[in-house]
Design a protein around this motif. Structure first.
Motif, PDB file in Angstrom:
ATOM      1  N   LEU A   6      64.092 -20.726  85.492  1.00 44.33           N
ATOM      2  CA  LEU A   6      62.964 -20.760  84.570  1.00 44.33           C
ATOM      3  C   LEU A   6      61.847 -19.822  85.050  1.00 44.33           C
ATOM      4  O   LEU A   6      61.283 -19.058  84.269  1.00 44.33           O
ATOM      5  N   SER A   9      62.797 -16.322  84.499  1.00 46.45           N
ATOM      6  CA  SER A   9      62.782 -16.025  83.068  1.00 46.45           C
ATOM      7  C   SER A   9      61.394 -15.627  82.613  1.00 46.45           C
ATOM      8  O   SER A   9      61.220 -14.678  81.840  1.00 46.45           O
ATOM      9  N   ILE A  42      65.719 -21.100  79.429  1.00 45.29           N
ATOM     10  CA  ILE A  42      64.677 -21.391  78.431  1.00 45.29           C
ATOM     11  C   ILE A  42      65.219 -22.346  77.367  1.00 45.29           C
ATOM     12  O   ILE A  42      64.552 -23.309  76.966  1.00 45.29           O
ATOM     13  N   VAL A 150      57.802 -21.394  74.158  1.00 39.53           N
ATOM     14  CA  VAL A 150      57.939 -20.870  75.520  1.00 39.53           C
ATOM     15  C   VAL A 150      56.561 -20.761  76.150  1.00 39.53           C
ATOM     16  O   VAL A 150      56.341 -21.208  77.265  1.00 39.53           O
TER      17      VAL A 150
END
Ligand code: PRP
Length: 173
Positions: A6, A9, A42, A150
């Motif tokens: 994560l 990302s 995600i 997000v």
């Protein structure tokens, strides 16, 4: 592990100054979506622990994320669209932007009354879009399990426009 994926990302989100207009710092998740480990991390984080019957993704990047989340959870996906794109519309909602107004449309024969809906988009900025998406779902007789993004641009205070909903943001900045 999951947390490392994560974090990596989030580093793939591009910050683009002065887009779409001067003074705005645009966050583009396109490179993140293009990376397989990032897309998986995600996608998992957006839906984790939530119960829902269908995903509603908001045009345009919410379509890509929403489809991935739906597939991971074994549900279908519905695209909430900007006006003029759909041949048949079940319902629509208009909302105010800082300058002007916008509309989202629900395609015909998609959402069924009483379904639990996970609303997905990429970015929560002023909150107009995510708030309208949730109202559209409710207006159509369904319930919002959560509104997930997000990235939340917390300084803009947009969460207040998604009033009463469970909002999940993977990253706040
Ligand atoms: C961006 C973003 C959200 C919305 C957030 O979409 O993807 O949908 O703005 O802004 P708000 O919280 O101030 O409403 P954009 O207008 O760039 O459209 P696109 O996804 O179709 O490119």
């Amino acid at each position: 592990g999951d947390d490392v994926d994560l974090k990596n990302s989030i580093r793939l989100i591009r910050e683009v100054p002065d887009f779409p207009e001067p003074g705005v710092l645009f966050r583009d998740i396109s490179p993140m979506l293009a990376d397989p480990a990032a897309l998986r991390a995600i996608t998992d984080a957006l839906g984790r622990g939530l119960e829902f019957d269908v995903v509603a993704g908001v045009e345009a990047r919410g379509f890509l994320l929403g489809a991935a989340v739906a597939q991971a959870h074994g549900t279908g996906v519905i695209g909430l669209r900007k006006p003029g794109k759909l041949p048949e519309v079940a319902d629509r909602i208009s909302y105010e932007l800082e300058y002007g107004h916008a509309t989202l449309e629900l395609p015909a024969d998609t959402l069924r009354a009483g379904q639990r809906v996970l609303v997905v988009d990429d970015v929560l900025a002023t909150g107009g879009t995510l708030g309208a998406a949730c109202r559209l779902v409710r207006q159509a007789g369904s319930e919002v399990t959560a509104a997930t993004v997000v990235m939340e641009l917390a300084a803009l205070g947009g969460r207040a426009k998604v009033d009463g909903e469970h909002v999940r943001a993977l990253l706040r900045s």
